[in-house]
Design an enzyme around this catalytic site. Structure first.
Site, PDB file in Angstrom:
ATOM      1  N   LYS A  53       0.662  -1.197   0.094  1.00 49.14           N
ATOM      2  CA  LYS A  53       0.026   0.087   0.063  1.00 49.14           C
ATOM      3  C   LYS A  53       0.899   1.267   0.134  1.00 49.14           C
ATOM      4  CE  LYS A  53      -3.756  -2.610   2.189  1.00 49.14           C
ATOM      5  NZ  LYS A  53      -4.439  -2.989   3.177  1.00 49.14           N
ATOM      6  N   GLN A  97      -5.010  -2.162   9.700  1.00 45.81           N
ATOM      7  CA  GLN A  97      -4.738  -3.439   8.869  1.00 45.81           C
ATOM      8  C   GLN A  97      -5.313  -4.721   9.818  1.00 45.81           C
ATOM      9  OE1 GLN A  97      -3.304  -3.862   5.689  1.00 45.81           O
ATOM     10  NE2 GLN A  97      -3.773  -5.968   5.869  1.00 45.81           N
ATOM     11  N   ASP A 120     -10.606   2.780   4.055  1.00 47.00           N
ATOM     12  CA  ASP A 120     -11.289   1.404   3.431  1.00 47.00           C
ATOM     13  C   ASP A 120     -12.626   1.292   3.220  1.00 47.00           C
ATOM     14  OD1 ASP A 120      -9.209  -0.246   3.315  1.00 47.00           O
ATOM     15  OD2 ASP A 120      -9.153  -1.057   5.401  1.00 47.00           O
TER      16      ASP A 120
END
Ligand code: NAP
Length: 295
Positions: A53, A97, A120
């Site tokens: 990422k 995460q 997200d």
């Protein structure tokens, strides 16, 4: 039939090129979008996802803010790290995460994320906006969950029609299957969706009806060639570690048997299909949040 490739690496590269232009325009106005990541513990797969990422961010000119906590971090320490990311002006959007270590209440942590910094798109407020079908063009439009958004983008960039098609989604997980069902049935996307799971009585029959199949389970080679309607588009999302390569890396397997390529019209490679699209959509969410702040 040998399926055409739904090339996520190429599509993600095109998206990142578009984002680079947008980020350069923001930089001219003194704005540098920043992606924050919170990694708890030392799981190698999670670490490699986070590294990927940040690599994507560097490619397009988005800043990276990396926060790490040890496996032993308490619920309170993780919560404090989330609140600090909420407050950090360098962080335009961030992700926690997943999965978090055993014993941590994941949902409580996710609910602490400022919905306006939810890169997200998995905060309940943003999932709620997805349920409500909030128009993406409006000021309150939510960031979309990255993997579902990446799947829709991958299909449309290859000219695969979604509207009016029957899609069978395998897996009702919160990062892929469930929000994908909501996204595909949104007005303007207009698929008809069958959302299946481990208690579905005849999975093969539900897959055989589908024009588009999305496998997001994490069970190697679950989807068999004789389940696929000839010409269907098949997206292989699942990733399972099945061993170690000769060079010591992780040997990974997808959810789709390779023989599916002989029946499907379209197939996403794994790796190189949905994974790069997920990461590109994460960067896109951060750039979109930064752009909205300028309006
Ligand atoms: P998850 O939350 O564990 O969900 C897995 C789903 O699969 C569950 O709904 C489960 O059903 C269902 N399932 C299990 N066995 C099944 C079977 N035999 N038949 C039908 N359904 C079955 O996982 P997730 O987070 O959604 O992720 C799914 C997979 O996608 C994982 O391998 C993950 O690593 C991968 N992934 C890839 C990307 C990418 O960008 N490439 C992104 C995210 C996730 P129940 O609900 O009944 O248990």
């Amino acid at each position: 039939m040998t399926a055409q490739m739904l090339d996520g690496t190429a599509a993600a590269a095109a998206i990142k090129a578009e984002l680079t232009t947008r980020v350069a325009a923001l930089a001219e106005r003194g704005i540098v979008p920043g992606l924050g990541t919170l990694l708890v513990g030392a799981d190698p797969a999670s670490r490699s996802y986070v590294t990927g990422k940040h690599r994507d961010c560097a490619e397009v000119g988005v800043a990276s803010i990396s926060v790490e906590l040890p496996e032993t971090a308490t619920q309170e320490e993780i919560a404090d790290a989330v609140l600090a990311l909420n407050a950090d002006p360098a962080v335009t959007g961030f992700i926690v995460q997943l999965p978090l270590p055993w014993g941590i209440d994941q949902n409580t942590i996710l609910e602490l994320i400022d919905p306006d910094k939810d890169a997200d798109g998995l905060h309940p407020t943003n999932l709620g906006r997805l349920v409500l079908g909030v128009d993406p063009a409006t000021a309150v439009a939510a960031p979309l969950p990255c993997t579902p958004a990446g799947i829709v983008e991958l299909l449309s960039r290859h000219g695969v029609e979604i509207a009016g098609r029957h899609v069978t989604v395998i897996g009702r997980g919160i990062t892929v299957g469930r929000p994908l069902g909501l996204l595909l049935t949104r007005k303007g996307i207009d698929a008809t969706v069958t959302l299946t799971h481990s208690r579905t009585p005849d999975l093969a029959a539900d897959v055989r009806r589908a024009d588009i199949v999305v496998a997001a389970v994490g069970q190697p080679y679950l989807v068999q060639a004789d389940w696929i309607k000839p010409g269907a588009a098949v997206l292989d999302v699942g990733v399972t570690r099945v061993g170690t390569t000769e060079s010591g890396g992780a040997k990974l397997a997808g959810d789709v048997d390779p023989a599916v390529a002989e029946v499907a019209g379209w197939l996403s490679p794994n790796p190189g299909g949905v994974g790069p699209m997920t990461r590109a959509m994460l960067v896109a969410n951060v750039v979109e949040i930064a752009t909205r702040l300028t309006r």
